[in-house]
Motif scaffolding. Sequence first.
Motif, short mmCIF file in Angstrom:
data_model
loop_
_atom_site.label_atom_id
_atom_site.label_comp_id
_atom_site.label_asym_id
_atom_site.label_seq_id
_atom_site.Cartn_x
_atom_site.Cartn_y
_atom_site.Cartn_z
N VAL A 1 12.81 8.44 11.23
CA VAL A 1 13.20 8.72 12.04
C VAL A 1 13.37 8.56 13.30
O VAL A 1 13.85 8.68 14.32
CB VAL A 1 12.41 10.69 11.89
CG1 VAL A 1 12.69 11.36 13.00
CG2 VAL A 1 12.33 10.48 10.45
N TYR B 1 8.88 8.32 8.28
CA TYR B 1 8.87 8.75 10.12
C TYR B 1 9.19 7.84 10.78
O TYR B 1 9.22 7.91 11.20
CB TYR B 1 7.22 9.14 9.54
CG TYR B 1 6.35 10.40 9.06
CD1 TYR B 1 6.06 11.68 9.42
CD2 TYR B 1 5.83 10.26 7.70
CE1 TYR B 1 5.53 12.28 9.09
CE2 TYR B 1 5.21 11.17 6.83
CZ TYR B 1 5.32 12.55 7.78
OH TYR B 1 4.56 13.66 7.15
N LEU B 2 8.84 6.40 10.14
CA LEU B 2 8.96 5.71 10.86
C LEU B 2 10.50 5.63 11.47
O LEU B 2 11.50 4.98 12.03
CB LEU B 2 8.34 4.22 10.99
CG LEU B 2 7.14 3.66 10.64
CD1 LEU B 2 6.30 3.03 9.74
CD2 LEU B 2 6.28 4.28 11.78
N GLU C 1 0.39 4.46 1.57
CA GLU C 1 0.43 4.69 2.66
C GLU C 1 1.42 3.81 3.59
O GLU C 1 2.39 4.55 4.21
CB GLU C 1 -1.32 4.63 3.02
CG GLU C 1 -2.20 5.80 2.69
CD GLU C 1 -2.60 5.29 1.40
OE1 GLU C 1 -2.38 3.76 1.13
OE2 GLU C 1 -3.39 5.42 0.82
N ILE D 1 4.85 5.44 2.77
CA ILE D 1 4.19 7.41 2.26
C ILE D 1 4.86 7.06 4.50
O ILE D 1 5.98 8.07 4.91
CB ILE D 1 3.46 8.24 2.27
CG1 ILE D 1 2.75 7.81 1.09
CG2 ILE D 1 3.36 9.64 2.73
CD1 ILE D 1 1.61 8.17 0.97
N ALA D 2 4.26 6.25 5.24
CA ALA D 2 4.78 6.17 6.19
C ALA D 2 5.81 6.39 6.76
O ALA D 2 6.36 6.57 7.81
CB ALA D 2 3.67 5.26 7.10
N PRO E 1 0.79 -1.12 -0.07
CA PRO E 1 -0.04 -0.02 0.01
C PRO E 1 1.01 1.35 -0.43
O PRO E 1 2.34 1.67 0.55
CB PRO E 1 -0.59 -0.03 1.26
CG PRO E 1 -1.13 -1.52 1.58
CD PRO E 1 0.43 -1.90 1.26
#
Lengths: 363, 299
Positions: free
Chosen positions: B275, B272-273, B265, B268-269, B263
Amino acid sequence: MKILLRAGESRWLAPAAVLGAVVLTLLLTAGPIRLAGANPVAAYQRYTINPLTTPGGIGDVLLAATPLLFTGLAVAVAFRVGYFNIGAEGQFLAGAIAATIPGLYLPGLPAALALPLAAASGALGGLLWGFLPAFLKRRAHIDEVVTTLLLNPVALLLVQGLLNGPWRNSETGFPDSDRYGAGYTLPTLAEGSRVHWGFVIGLALVVVVFVVMSFTPLGLRLRAAGQSPGAARFSGIRVTTLQFRSALVSGALAGLGGAVQVLGVQHQLTASISNGYGYTGVVVATLGALTAGGVLLVSLLLGDIAVGAQNASIALQLPTQMGAIVSSTLLLAVVALLAARRYRVVLRRPFVRRRSTAERGDS
Amino acid sequence: MDFPLLAVLAATLTIATPLVWAALGALINERAGILNLGIEGTMYAGAFVGFLTAVTTGNPYLGLGTAVVAGLAAGALMGLLTVTLGVNQHVAGIGTTLLLVAACDFTNRLLFATGTQQAAASFERWFPGLGVLAQYPMTFVAFLVLAPLLWWVLRSTGFGLRLHAVGENPEAADAAGIPVARTRYAALMLGSALMAVGGSFLTLSLLGTFTLDIVSGRGWICIALVIFGRWKVWPVVAGALLFGFTDALQLQLAITPLFSGVPNELLIAFPYLVVIAALAVWGRRVRYPGAYLTPYRRA
């Protein structure tokens, strides 16, 4: 003119600061309201009084206040012990996701089983979403502000990913989930009203938090840990453990809020389920002075403003975002004036020695 | 399958640009002892105000200029709250972000009610033929001017040392005759202006238009990068490049057949993970500035 620190503090100063903040907010927001071509007085009347003049309006206010009760309590419980959980937004979404799992995969359950299961699942989802930052804070001293903030967009992406993937609506093909089984509907409080039992659950939690904070040894330890961690540690209170547990409770409260919102209002998962309730929870908790009663009052006030903003957008062509401007301006004005009450302004000749002790008494 | 390394590296620089601007802004704030959670809103305001100016005047440079002004104003507001009044910095910052986002969305709704977003006059890439080096002007400025200049300012100029002093030990700084409040205001306004420039990169260079939620958590990323980089310029820039690289990789993987089942998303996530993971590995027991989160009042 000179600004000096105040020596003492009188009792009327804090209420006066709050009142002053309300007036300041009205003055500051009058500008943008005029800019939008509306009459500020008419707008304020719509924001505050109008929703409360009809039973339906009052119902809408209670409905709008419900998610804020949960996120506001969640933030207050964590901030009170000095754990700055700014991730209620993500935890609220995680709760909504977790409550959706039984709603979609066990649609046949009767309400007596379905509702407790979905609510517990939601609380657990929020707790798990709050676990990683709490764990990293406890074990590695990693600032919880950053990690909780970063997990908010991740939770939203998870919702969007689920809705675009496995949970895409099987009838319409739109990115929102199928409706839950019939048992997963929180009943409304009265026939024809949209206010559901989630509001009562929120009220009950307000009472629980109030009692625990005010009347139990645990509450005393929590308040001590938040107000003065060094002294608390010295008197044998395990501050980091308390913070860790409060963080989990905070996550569970926010997650339960997400569950209640999908079970009571949407009956399905949608990408716009949160509408910033987690961030507004910071506003609610701060304006409510991190107390349970304060959270209740401010939730109702912001619910009132939110409903008023909806009405005003139709009646006065005033964009609904004005409601968010009013509530965030109110937040900043209140914290600013509450801080400003520590100072006094001496208008002239501060070097002239006056009756300093008498002055301290009446300022 | 041959991996388009050059394209990914070029995208890395582009994606890292707004983060370099905003994270170095946050670094200046935090060196002076102030955690500015208004960063998300300040970037948003920079993006919107810059876009608005560029649409009305047709000049992206003017857009950049007004974004700077918006940033200065946001920094002054944070200064009033946290320096003059000594409000809790978390609350002041979140409040500032909420207010700025709401104000921008409100204005956006008033002016562009029909929902059709106009394209603004935007910056062109420099050196279009040169592969990785074909970047927007603000990218060159970020890496070749801003970062070295700030590094030099912080370590070798009076202003940089004063910043450090008021952030580490304001009592001692005050005793040495450094104006604590004025230095902190300067840090906040300068830092917020950089954040706003970072935000304006999204509208004036990258997208050429404004969309709701355009910043989408980049401000929070920057706060993490500053901790990750331990309040030092080059490590923060390196962190921004790491995020830029994972994001560029993610964008590349999204159009790679092998990953078509994953997916979008989730991809895209991923940055963030990364970081958060980087923070968990390298952010343990970091030493925060001595006066972090603490307002200063003369005793």
